[in-house]
Design a protein around this motif. Structure first.
Motif, PDB file in Angstrom:
ATOM      1  N   UNK A  76       0.839  -1.209   0.000  1.00 59.90           N
ATOM      2  CA  UNK A  76       0.000   0.000   0.000  1.00 59.90           C
ATOM      3  C   UNK A  76       0.867   1.249   0.000  1.00 59.90           C
ATOM      4  N   UNK A  77       0.556   2.162  -0.900  1.00 61.01           N
ATOM      5  CA  UNK A  77       1.281   3.427  -0.968  1.00 61.01           C
ATOM      6  C   UNK A  77       0.979   4.268   0.262  1.00 61.01           C
ATOM      7  N   UNK A  78       1.975   5.064   0.671  1.00 65.49           N
ATOM      8  CA  UNK A  78       1.779   6.108   1.662  1.00 65.49           C
ATOM      9  C   UNK A  78       1.955   7.441   0.946  1.00 65.49           C
ATOM     10  N   UNK A  79       1.459   8.513   1.531  1.00 64.58           N
ATOM     11  CA  UNK A  79       1.603   9.816   0.896  1.00 64.58           C
ATOM     12  C   UNK A  79       2.036  10.855   1.924  1.00 64.58           C
ATOM     13  N   UNK A  80       2.986  11.676   1.521  1.00 65.15           N
ATOM     14  CA  UNK A  80       3.487  12.772   2.344  1.00 65.15           C
ATOM     15  C   UNK A  80       3.347  14.056   1.533  1.00 65.15           C
ATOM     16  N   UNK A  81       2.410  14.917   1.944  1.00 64.46           N
ATOM     17  CA  UNK A  81       2.108  16.143   1.194  1.00 64.46           C
ATOM     18  C   UNK A  81       1.803  15.825  -0.265  1.00 64.46           C
ATOM     19  N   UNK A  82       1.100  14.748  -0.461  1.00 61.64           N
ATOM     20  CA  UNK A  82       0.687  14.351  -1.804  1.00 61.64           C
ATOM     21  C   UNK A  82       1.691  13.502  -2.557  1.00 61.64           C
ATOM     22  N   UNK A  83       2.927  13.452  -2.077  1.00 57.27           N
ATOM     23  CA  UNK A  83       3.962  12.678  -2.769  1.00 57.27           C
ATOM     24  C   UNK A  83       3.889  11.202  -2.359  1.00 57.27           C
ATOM     25  N   UNK A 172       1.842  14.448  -7.736  1.00 55.58           N
ATOM     26  CA  UNK A 172       0.581  15.202  -7.819  1.00 55.58           C
ATOM     27  C   UNK A 172       0.642  16.231  -8.951  1.00 55.58           C
ATOM     28  N   UNK A 173      -0.427  16.335  -9.700  1.00 54.07           N
ATOM     29  CA  UNK A 173      -0.476  17.305 -10.787  1.00 54.07           C
ATOM     30  C   UNK A 173       0.209  16.851 -12.060  1.00 54.07           C
ATOM     31  N   UNK A 178       2.258  11.989 -19.717  1.00 53.66           N
ATOM     32  CA  UNK A 178       3.460  12.811 -19.804  1.00 53.66           C
ATOM     33  C   UNK A 178       4.750  12.057 -19.549  1.00 53.66           C
ATOM     34  N   UNK A 179       4.651  10.774 -19.227  1.00 49.04           N
ATOM     35  CA  UNK A 179       5.850   9.989 -18.968  1.00 49.04           C
ATOM     36  C   UNK A 179       6.330  10.136 -17.530  1.00 49.04           C
ATOM     37  N   UNK A 180       7.467   9.533 -17.268  1.00 49.12           N
ATOM     38  CA  UNK A 180       8.013   9.538 -15.910  1.00 49.12           C
ATOM     39  C   UNK A 180       8.750  10.842 -15.611  1.00 49.12           C
ATOM     40  N   UNK A 181       8.379  11.490 -14.516  1.00 50.23           N
ATOM     41  CA  UNK A 181       9.056  12.710 -14.084  1.00 50.23           C
ATOM     42  C   UNK A 181       8.752  12.911 -12.606  1.00 50.23           C
ATOM     43  N   UNK A 182       9.534  12.244 -11.752  1.00 51.17           N
ATOM     44  CA  UNK A 182       9.243  12.239 -10.324  1.00 51.17           C
ATOM     45  C   UNK A 182      10.150  13.169  -9.528  1.00 51.17           C
ATOM     46  N   UNK A 183       9.597  13.759  -8.460  1.00 48.49           N
ATOM     47  CA  UNK A 183      10.358  14.662  -7.601  1.00 48.49           C
ATOM     48  C   UNK A 183      11.431  13.931  -6.809  1.00 48.49           C
ATOM     49  N   UNK A 184      11.345  12.623  -6.720  1.00 43.38           N
ATOM     50  CA  UNK A 184      12.340  11.842  -5.986  1.00 43.38           C
ATOM     51  C   UNK A 184      13.686  11.838  -6.704  1.00 43.38           C
TER      52      UNK A 184
END
Length: 223
Positions: A76-83, A172-173, A178-184
């Motif tokens: 199960x995914x967790x989310x921190x400020x939407x991430x 989020x957003x 659009x393909x892969x583009x993650x803040x991580x």
């Protein structure tokens, strides 16, 4: 006579019992799914974090094979400020034994790169990604999700240990298609730069990203 016989039998029984005991029963470490220690030197859970030891994987392989994934719907995914964050029970992280603090200059910090030569092929990771999507119950576009190394290869993460890979949903957003583009990803790059510059240790960076990648930089005073 009978007393001597009973004593000898007791010694023989004890020897057979100890020989058949598991490592955990005799003070060792139980084998993990990848054949490595599931506990750290202190006996702590190998799920990482500030107080734990991160599991050690098999390291780079000449040939990679598709690894078994957690049962469908068990993660199960967790989310921190939407991430999105991984499920620690399914994806606790695993490091490569080929990368250490002592050999950084010849591995992840060497000029010319390190990760391209150890990355599993898409013929392997593509199948794993689909299986892991079922593990996490991910229903979105596969092209927008990254099959992510929790501890990235540039931080000494194990290339194909199932404990170190998870399907990371888009941020989020993110525009569908659009393909892969993650803040991580930029967090991993900044940590890599800090490790190679000697600002933080390899172990500290690995533990910070396993604990929570969204707070990893701040927890190490890097941003």
């Amino acid at each position: 006579m009978h007393s001597s016989y009973r004593a000898a039998s007791s010694v023989l029984f004890a020897a057979v019992f100890l020989a058949g005991c598991s490592p955990a029963a005799t003070g060792g470490s139980a084998a993990s799914p990848a054949g490595t220690s599931a506990t750290g030197p202190s006996g702590t859970d190998a799920r990482g974090g500030p107080q734990g030891s991160i599991a050690v994987g098999a390291g780079p392989q000449t040939t990679y094979t598709v690894q078994k994934q957690p049962p469908a719907g068990s993660c199960h995914f967790r989310y921190e400020k939407g991430e999105p964050l991984e499920d620690p029970a399914c994806t606790p992280g695993a490091v490569s034994p080929a990368v250490t603090q002592a050999n950084l200059k010849s591995t992840i910090c060497r000029k010319g790169g390190y990760t391209s030569g150890i990355r599993p092929s898409t013929s392997v990771t593509g199948k794993e990604k689909a299986l892991n999507a079922a593990s996490y119950g991910y229903k979105g576009r596969m092209g927008d999700a990254e099959y992510d190394h929790l501890i990235s290869l540039q931080l000494g993460g194990d290339p194909n240990d199932p404990r170190n890979l998870w399907i990371e949903p888009p941020d989020p957003g993110h525009k569908a298609g659009g393909g892969v583009n993650n803040a991580k990803d930029p967090v991993e790059t900044k940590l890599h730069t800090a490790v190679c510059a000697g600002k933080v240790t390899l172990t500290a960076a690995q533990k910070a990203i396993v604990t929570d990648w969204t707070t990893a930089l701040g927890s190490l005073g890097l941003g």
